[in-house]
Scaffold this motif. Structure first.
Motif, short mmCIF file in Angstrom:
data_model
loop_
_atom_site.label_atom_id
_atom_site.label_comp_id
_atom_site.label_asym_id
_atom_site.label_seq_id
_atom_site.Cartn_x
_atom_site.Cartn_y
_atom_site.Cartn_z
N ALA A 52 -4.58 -10.20 -18.50
CA ALA A 52 -3.29 -9.81 -18.93
C ALA A 52 -2.69 -8.33 -18.38
O ALA A 52 -1.76 -8.29 -18.09
CB ALA A 52 -3.08 -9.73 -20.34
N THR A 53 -3.71 -7.45 -18.44
CA THR A 53 -3.67 -6.11 -17.99
C THR A 53 -3.33 -6.11 -16.30
O THR A 53 -2.42 -5.56 -15.78
CB THR A 53 -5.04 -4.99 -18.18
OG1 THR A 53 -4.93 -4.96 -19.70
CG2 THR A 53 -4.46 -3.71 -17.63
N ILE A 54 -4.23 -6.98 -15.75
CA ILE A 54 -3.97 -7.15 -14.08
C ILE A 54 -2.76 -7.85 -14.09
O ILE A 54 -1.78 -7.19 -12.83
CB ILE A 54 -5.02 -7.97 -13.68
CG1 ILE A 54 -6.56 -7.28 -13.92
CG2 ILE A 54 -4.76 -8.46 -12.11
CD1 ILE A 54 -7.55 -8.25 -13.34
N GLU A 55 -2.17 -8.81 -14.79
CA GLU A 55 -1.10 -9.31 -14.59
C GLU A 55 0.11 -8.35 -14.81
O GLU A 55 1.21 -8.23 -13.96
CB GLU A 55 -0.67 -10.64 -15.50
CG GLU A 55 -1.52 -11.73 -15.08
CD GLU A 55 -1.20 -13.01 -16.05
OE1 GLU A 55 -0.24 -13.89 -15.37
OE2 GLU A 55 -1.47 -12.99 -17.26
N PHE A 56 -0.19 -7.49 -15.76
CA PHE A 56 1.21 -6.60 -16.05
C PHE A 56 1.35 -5.48 -14.77
O PHE A 56 2.28 -5.25 -14.43
CB PHE A 56 0.58 -5.72 -17.16
CG PHE A 56 1.30 -4.29 -17.35
CD1 PHE A 56 2.71 -4.38 -18.06
CD2 PHE A 56 0.84 -3.11 -17.17
CE1 PHE A 56 3.36 -3.26 -18.12
CE2 PHE A 56 1.61 -2.07 -17.00
CZ PHE A 56 2.80 -2.14 -17.60
N TRP A 57 0.30 -5.21 -14.35
CA TRP A 57 0.30 -4.11 -13.16
C TRP A 57 0.94 -4.79 -12.08
O TRP A 57 1.53 -4.31 -11.09
CB TRP A 57 -1.10 -3.30 -12.99
CG TRP A 57 -1.19 -2.38 -13.74
CD1 TRP A 57 -1.98 -2.28 -14.79
CD2 TRP A 57 -0.44 -1.22 -13.84
NE1 TRP A 57 -2.00 -0.96 -15.61
CE2 TRP A 57 -1.14 -0.26 -14.95
CE3 TRP A 57 0.60 -0.55 -12.81
CZ2 TRP A 57 -0.62 1.01 -14.93
CZ3 TRP A 57 0.86 0.88 -13.39
CH2 TRP A 57 0.54 1.39 -14.06
N LEU A 58 0.56 -6.08 -11.75
CA LEU A 58 1.04 -7.03 -10.61
C LEU A 58 2.62 -6.87 -10.74
O LEU A 58 3.33 -6.79 -9.85
CB LEU A 58 0.24 -8.20 -10.45
CG LEU A 58 -1.01 -8.40 -9.95
CD1 LEU A 58 -1.77 -9.45 -9.90
CD2 LEU A 58 -1.26 -7.96 -8.69
N GLY A 83 5.20 -5.18 -8.33
CA GLY A 83 6.01 -6.14 -7.64
C GLY A 83 7.80 -5.83 -7.95
O GLY A 83 8.53 -5.89 -6.91
N ALA A 84 7.81 -5.69 -9.27
CA ALA A 84 9.35 -4.95 -9.47
C ALA A 84 9.80 -3.84 -8.74
O ALA A 84 10.61 -3.67 -8.19
CB ALA A 84 9.30 -4.85 -10.85
N GLY A 133 10.25 -4.32 -5.17
CA GLY A 133 11.71 -5.17 -4.81
C GLY A 133 12.58 -4.32 -5.15
O GLY A 133 13.51 -4.46 -4.24
N ALA A 134 12.49 -3.51 -6.02
CA ALA A 134 13.59 -2.62 -6.16
C ALA A 134 13.70 -1.59 -5.00
O ALA A 134 14.75 -1.34 -4.50
CB ALA A 134 13.30 -1.64 -7.52
N GLY A 135 12.62 -1.30 -4.37
CA GLY A 135 12.69 -0.47 -3.08
C GLY A 135 13.19 -1.09 -2.02
O GLY A 135 14.17 -0.61 -1.24
N ALA A 174 0.84 -1.16 0.19
CA ALA A 174 0.10 -0.09 0.01
C ALA A 174 0.79 1.15 -0.09
O ALA A 174 0.29 2.33 -0.38
CB ALA A 174 -0.97 -0.13 1.13
N GLU A 175 2.17 0.82 0.49
CA GLU A 175 2.90 2.13 0.61
C GLU A 175 3.55 2.64 -0.85
O GLU A 175 4.35 3.54 -1.09
CB GLU A 175 4.13 2.04 1.27
CG GLU A 175 3.75 1.63 2.84
CD GLU A 175 5.10 0.99 3.56
OE1 GLU A 175 6.13 1.02 3.11
OE2 GLU A 175 4.96 0.68 4.72
N ALA A 176 3.06 1.77 -1.94
CA ALA A 176 3.54 2.22 -3.24
C ALA A 176 3.08 3.41 -3.83
O ALA A 176 3.33 4.11 -4.75
CB ALA A 176 3.09 1.03 -4.25
#
Length: 215
Positions: free
Chosen positions: A195-201, A205-206, A209-211, A155-157
């Motif tokens: 596919a749109t949902i998967e893209f945003w997930l 997620g990336a 993870g980077a954060g 949620a902090e995204a």
């Protein structure tokens, strides 16, 4: 013979309101938003025009209730469909696709009504604000769906999360419009949506993870 139950004033008003919504739904779906008058809705419900105005301040307000009722029912069915899965992303996406194909875009009348209503309130800020408020449930549902497959602190995204939620919602609206107009190939809209949902997930997620790696 059992005595007929006497309704309280509140119960009577609630019943009248429900009858008006049901009558409006029938006429809006059959004849369209612009061709349906409040007088026709009152007659269809067996009520007076005064009863309509006692419950709704305008045709736009009544139409919004029809759409809200339809959307609430569809969202409830989606929640039940997802709850019946094992919780994995794959099964949830399959459930969403099934719900989309069998519960949503198979019924054009509400989708057409939503488009007619949306156009009608463009020049009415008050009604437009009501419509936006009513849509918040869809936004909240989309946010929960995405967060369920991300780390607890996702949620902090912030803005990126909101972009994802609104991106999925916008894709759904566009695909629904494409289905009604025939622009989206039959049987393809649900796969595009998932596919749109998967893209945003994946993007969220990336980013998360980077954060985490940067800390």
């Amino acid at each position: 013979m059992a005595a007929r139950k006497v309704l309280t004033r509140a119960e009577s008003q609630a019943q009248t309101r429900e009858e008006l919504i049901e009558a409006a739904e029938r006429l809006f779906y059959a004849d369209g938003y612009h061709a349906t008058s409040l007088a026709a809705i009152a007659a269809e419900a067996g009520r007076t025009i005064g009863a309509v105005y006692s419950n709704f301040d305008s045709k736009e307000a009544l139409c919004l209730e029809v759409l809200r009722s339809w959307a609430t029912t569809r969202m409830s069915r989606l929640a039940n469909t997802i709850a019946a899965t094992d919780g994995s992303l794959e099964q949830r996406l399959d459930a969403i696709a099934t719900w989309w194909d069998k519960q949503l875009i198979t019924d054009n009348a509400p989708l057409i009504l939503a488009a007619e209503y949306g156009i009608s309130v463009l020049r009415d800020p008050a009604q437009q604000a009501r419509a936006v408020e009513a849509c918040e449930r869809l936004v909240d549902s989309g946010r929960v769906l995405i967060l369920d497959h991300l780390p607890e602190h996702a949620a902090e995204a912030g803005e990126l999360l909101e972009d994802g939620v609104h991106g999925v919602l916008a894709a759904g609206i566009g695909l629904a419009a494409g289905s009604v107009t025939g622009l989206t190939p039959p049987g393809r809209s649900s796969s595009i949506l998932t596919a749109t949902i998967e893209f945003w997930l994946q993007r969220l997620g990336a980013a998360i993870g980077a954060g985490e790696n940067a800390e």
